[in-house]
Each structure stands twice: as C-alpha cells, then as structure tokens.
Design an enzyme around this catalytic site. Sequence first.
Site, mmCIF file in Angstrom:
data_model
loop_
_atom_site.group_PDB
_atom_site.id
_atom_site.type_symbol
_atom_site.label_atom_id
_atom_site.label_comp_id
_atom_site.label_asym_id
_atom_site.label_seq_id
_atom_site.Cartn_x
_atom_site.Cartn_y
_atom_site.Cartn_z
ATOM 1 N N GLY A 1 0.830 -1.205 0.000
ATOM 2 C CA GLY A 1 0.000 0.000 0.000
ATOM 3 C C GLY A 1 0.862 1.252 0.000
ATOM 4 N N GLY A 2 0.238 2.374 0.391
ATOM 5 C CA GLY A 2 0.947 3.656 0.413
ATOM 6 C C GLY A 2 2.184 3.616 1.284
ATOM 7 N N GLY B 1 4.366 21.059 38.113
ATOM 8 C CA GLY B 1 5.202 21.878 37.244
ATOM 9 C C GLY B 1 6.656 21.464 37.328
ATOM 10 C CB ALA B 2 8.727 20.219 40.120
HETATM 11 C C1 HXC Z 1 -4.327 -4.432 10.329
HETATM 12 C C2 HXC Z 1 -3.277 -6.245 9.402
HETATM 13 C C3 HXC Z 1 -3.023 -5.511 8.218
HETATM 14 C C4 HXC Z 1 -3.472 -4.163 8.155
HETATM 15 C C5 HXC Z 1 -2.175 -7.477 8.008
HETATM 16 N N1 HXC Z 1 -2.752 -7.446 9.211
HETATM 17 N N2 HXC Z 1 -2.343 -6.311 7.375
HETATM 18 N N3 HXC Z 1 -3.926 -5.710 10.444
HETATM 19 N N4 HXC Z 1 -4.111 -3.671 9.243
HETATM 20 N N5 HXC Z 1 -3.212 -3.372 7.098
HETATM 21 C C6 HXC Z 1 -2.759 -8.502 10.241
HETATM 22 C C7 HXC Z 1 -3.639 -9.683 9.852
HETATM 23 O O1 HXC Z 1 -4.962 -9.418 10.240
HETATM 24 C C8 HXC Z 1 -3.005 -10.790 10.659
HETATM 25 O O2 HXC Z 1 -3.440 -10.668 12.014
HETATM 26 C C9 HXC Z 1 -1.538 -10.451 10.639
HETATM 27 O O3 HXC Z 1 -1.474 -9.060 10.308
HETATM 28 C C10 HXC Z 1 -0.768 -11.219 9.584
HETATM 29 O O4 HXC Z 1 -1.436 -11.091 8.360
HETATM 30 P P1 HXC Z 1 -1.743 -12.358 7.425
HETATM 31 O O5 HXC Z 1 -2.624 -11.890 6.331
HETATM 32 O O6 HXC Z 1 -2.190 -13.493 8.258
HETATM 33 O O7 HXC Z 1 -0.283 -12.699 6.891
HETATM 34 P P2 HXC Z 1 0.179 -13.052 5.423
HETATM 35 O O8 HXC Z 1 -0.629 -14.137 4.853
HETATM 36 O O9 HXC Z 1 1.641 -13.260 5.538
HETATM 37 O O10 HXC Z 1 -0.107 -11.742 4.549
HETATM 38 C C11 HXC Z 1 0.534 -10.553 4.867
HETATM 39 C C12 HXC Z 1 -0.014 -9.424 3.968
HETATM 40 C C13 HXC Z 1 -1.564 -9.396 4.070
HETATM 41 C C14 HXC Z 1 0.420 -9.658 2.552
HETATM 42 C C15 HXC Z 1 0.618 -8.125 4.475
HETATM 43 O O11 HXC Z 1 -1.937 -9.400 5.479
HETATM 44 C C16 HXC Z 1 -2.152 -8.189 3.436
HETATM 45 O O12 HXC Z 1 -2.322 -8.129 2.228
HETATM 46 N N6 HXC Z 1 -2.495 -7.167 4.229
HETATM 47 C C17 HXC Z 1 -3.067 -5.952 3.748
HETATM 48 C C18 HXC Z 1 -1.977 -5.162 3.092
HETATM 49 C C19 HXC Z 1 -2.471 -3.827 2.573
HETATM 50 O O13 HXC Z 1 -3.277 -3.764 1.635
HETATM 51 N N7 HXC Z 1 -2.004 -2.770 3.161
HETATM 52 C C20 HXC Z 1 -2.317 -1.467 2.740
HETATM 53 C C21 HXC Z 1 -2.961 -0.771 3.856
HETATM 54 S S1 HXC Z 1 -3.196 0.878 3.301
HETATM 55 P P3 HXC Z 1 -3.537 -11.921 12.975
HETATM 56 O O14 HXC Z 1 -4.176 -11.375 14.211
HETATM 57 O O15 HXC Z 1 -4.358 -12.929 12.256
HETATM 58 O O16 HXC Z 1 -2.137 -12.385 13.216
HETATM 59 C C22 HXC Z 1 -1.738 1.645 3.584
HETATM 60 C C23 HXC Z 1 -1.792 3.078 3.257
HETATM 61 C C24 HXC Z 1 -0.663 3.821 3.867
HETATM 62 O O17 HXC Z 1 -0.792 1.133 4.039
HETATM 63 C C25 HXC Z 1 -0.791 5.207 3.315
HETATM 64 C C26 HXC Z 1 0.339 6.057 3.674
HETATM 65 C C27 HXC Z 1 0.256 7.327 2.931
#
Ligand code: HXC
Length: 486
Positions: free
Chosen positions: A163-164, A392-393
């Site tokens: 992602g970003g 404050g200290a």
């Molecule tokens: C919260 C997340 C997460 C996310 C992964 N997890 N991505 N939690 N937010 N963005 C959590 C999962 O729920 C999981 O929790 C643990 O991390 C591991 O993920 P898995 O999917 O089980 O692992 P894996 O199969 O190895 O896949 C990893 C992955 C996939 C490829 C990263 O999780 C994925 O595609 N995630 C989304 C990636 C994405 O699209 N990110 C962009 C977000 S937007 P548990 O509890 O089960 O262990 C962004 C914008 C930023 O980043 C902008 C800045 C300007």
Amino acid sequence: MDNHFKNKLLHKKNEELLQGGGQARQQKQRASGKALARARIDALVDKDSFTECLRFVTGEAAILGDGVIIGYATIMGRLVCLYAQDFTVCGGTVGKKHAEKIVTILEMAVKLKAPLIGLIDSGGARIQEGVEALHGYGQIFRKQVQYSGVIPQLSVILGPCAGGAVYSPALTDVIFMVEKISHMFVTGPKVLAAVTGSDVDMESLGGARMHATQSGNVHVTAKNEAALFKEVRAFLSYMPTGKEIPCHKHMDKVASLAHVLPINEMSVYDVREVIQLLADRQSFMELSSCFARNLVTGFIRLNEQTVGVVANNPKHLAGGIDVDASDKCARFVRFCDCYRIPLLVLEDVCGFIPGTEQEQRGLIRHGAKVIYAFAEATVPKITVILRKAYGGAFVALNSKALGADFVFSWPTAEMAVMGADGAKSVINTESRETEDTPVPTAFLAAEKGIIDDIIEPETTRARLIDAYAVLACKKIAAYPHGNMPL
Ligand code: HXC
C-alpha cells in the site's frame, strides 16, 4: 501499590516484551523463512551493542512496543539508529504509537548524526486505527524528507511492504530486499484481482527480482536475511556518518543503589548519597552547598567524564523548588551549557513550594528560569526520576517535553499533576473514588512514551555511562539569543 509489586512488575514486563504477538505467530514467522524482529537486530549489529528506546510504549492494540522496536547500536564500531517492525504484532502495521516511535528514532538519528536503518516487515497502515494510522505515515514521510541528505537512510525490506506504506522506503536513500520473501507494491494481488480482475502473483507484482531488474526501485538484493545484512554492513562502511563509540555496554551493577531510598516513601534521605554511589569514587564536588539546600548542584566524574548534576534534596523542604533553588538551578544549568558539560538531573520533587511568601518573592519568574535554562541547553541532558515527580516541577526539571535526551525512572517512582492530597481538594471527590486519584506510576508514563525507560536502581550508573557515551555524538543547533526571565 507497594514497591515490591512494582519491582516485580518490571521483571514481568521485561519478559512480556519478548513475546511480541505470541508464540504461535512467532512460530509462523520463523516457518515462513523470516527471523523475529529482535533476532534480526542481533544479526545485523555488533554483538550486545543494541539499546532499545521507548520499549514500553503501548498503543490501541494494547501490546507492549506497538509492533516496532527502536533503538541505537553500533555496526563495525560506528553508531547507527534503527527500527525493526515486528510482523507478529498486528502484521507489523503502523498505528499512531508505532509511527510516533519511528519519528522519535528518526529525530534521534539526526541529533546523533547517525545513519537510520529501517527493517521493514509490515502490512502497511493499521486498518483498525484508520486515519490516525494514515496520519502517522504522513508524519514519518515528512521527517524522512526533512532529513534526506542530512543522514543516510536505509530501508531493508524483509517481508511485505504494501500500500501507500511503500512511499516510506521510496523516500530513503537506498533499498535492500531479500529474494522471494520481500515484496513491495502499491496495490496487492488480492485487491488487484477484485478491482481489475487480473490474476498476478506476488513475485511478478513486487518481488525483489522485478524491482532489481524492471522498476529500478531496489538497489541491493540477496538470497536470505543473513546475506542481505552483510550487504547492509558493507554499504555502511562507505558512509561518512556514524561516529565510533564504545561497542560494549557497561554491565557492572552498584548493589547499594537498590537500598539507598528509605522503605517508607514519606521518609527523607540525603540525595548526596545517591550522587556518591553513581559517581566515580570520590569525584563529587558540590557548589553552593550552604545555599538553597533543597537543591544540590555540583560536578561528578562518570567513567572519567565530567557531568553536571542537579538533584532535589528531600532532606530540606522535602526537595521542593523555591525561589532560591530556581536561581541556583538555572544558573548551574547555563554554566554547564556554556562549557559543553553534560547534565544529569536526579529528581525527587513534590513540586514548587506553595505559599504567599514564595509568590511575593516572584516564584513565577524565578521558576520560569528553570524551564528556560533546561529547554535552551543543547548539551546532553538526562533525567533519572528516583521517587516522585509532581506538577510543574516534573515538566521544569529536564522533562522529555523540554528536550531531555533520555528520562529514566526507577520502578517505584510516581508521576502526577500533584500529590494525592492536593488532587483530592481539586477533583470532585464524590464522582471519583479518591483512592483511585490518578497518580500515574512510572509504568503508565513509559507506556505513553513520556519517559524513555524504567531501570533498576543498581543498573543506573552503567546505563548513564552508556547513554552519555552515545550522546557525545549529539549535535544540535543552539537557539538564537532569547529573553530569559531574570
Ligand atoms: C491491520 C493487518 C493488516 C493491516 C495485516 N494485518 N495487514 N492488520 N491492518 N493493514 C494482520 C492480519 O490481520 C493478521 O493478524 C496479521 O497481520 C498477519 O497477516 P496475514 O494476512 O495473516 O499474513 P500473510 O498471509 O503473511 O499476509 C501478509 C499481507 C496481508 C500480505 C501483508 O496481510 C495483506 O495483504 N495485508 C493488507 C496489506 C495492505 O493492503 N495494506 C495497505 C494498507 S493501506 P492476525 O491477528 O491474524 O495475526 C496503507 C496506506 C498507507 O498502508 C498510506 C500512507 C500514505
């Protein structure tokens, strides 16, 4: 909460830190050919050279560290700052506190003129924290741009970077990737399939080979983490920054520091005993010892280096700060700053002294000098909170908010806006349980990142020696001449 409990809590939390996202996720991480974040740091830096910062910071996910480990270490004897995302905690994703920690280590790297290495293994912005996660990335980006060209910034991709979030490594100087394990893409295969219907695998979309040969985003690749770290170390050997500092940490303990405070927290003691125990043998020289005895000022040698000490002395006026102590403190801090003498504050303070006499003598103006002097000083500045830091200290005496480089606390210390009696007189006691008057302990302050670390008293001397050795690299510009309240 008794002191025994608080000491045990420190041990418990130290163990909890190593658990990350739990054993099952740690096992999964290893099974996928990836090392754990802490093991990665150990593999990259000189043996035993890593010092973790803000380790107890906890965010919305309620897991110690919030999925990222930050700190400093040496590589081939030269100072580096680094962060390592822990994929076992919420997939190494960036939430508010996680982002704050990365910003902190970026700022530290600039202050110490050290390269910054990011070990990236992350699902990007943490979905649960919504716009706060995005805002966190924005703050990281801003610092990366601001410090670009000031210190070398390295991104080592050791898993997903999706992602970003990819714009973070893209803003750094150089990107390293592990073949077949690291992936970088703006849009992942799943989303791509849903949005465009195209079926593409991770490797061709964002693998190391693709980035090395087609996109040109990556500079160095290797077959595994160990080989990649070798490349990182080699790269750093060509960089001009990262001063040489002692690699090995001081381990010696001063056992008597554990018992220097009285058991009864209302009892007084002479802080000069603490100073003597911290200092090199017989190296303490006190100044103005007969004036404003509630505050001790003087010099010590710490591992043969001069340090200026400011310490509340509970033996007089319960260590509170009055007009005279303010003047004594501010003048001494400025003295040290003039001659590049690092500062140490030993804090055990109930606050500024209340009362008509002090108000009429101008405690407001004189107390302001303390704030001014600490905020203005650019020398290395460390505070150790021994027992209490109220009101404050707490802020005035070299807090992090005023620019302290490190604030450490002993496990038994208390921090609060005021003492319990004062608090009860102000807060509506009918609507709140007075017994639960919010007196945040050192642990709460450490969770929020308001203090850097909680340390055992007997390790304080060693910890200070190491911290000042690193801070010898500190270089920040002085403020222009200001209008100090005189
Ligand atoms: C919260 C997340 C997460 C996310 C992964 N997890 N991505 N939690 N937010 N963005 C959590 C999962 O729920 C999981 O929790 C643990 O991390 C591991 O993920 P898995 O999917 O089980 O692992 P894996 O199969 O190895 O896949 C990893 C992955 C996939 C490829 C990263 O999780 C994925 O595609 N995630 C989304 C990636 C994405 O699209 N990110 C962009 C977000 S937007 P548990 O509890 O089960 O262990 C962004 C914008 C930023 O980043 C902008 C800045 C300007």
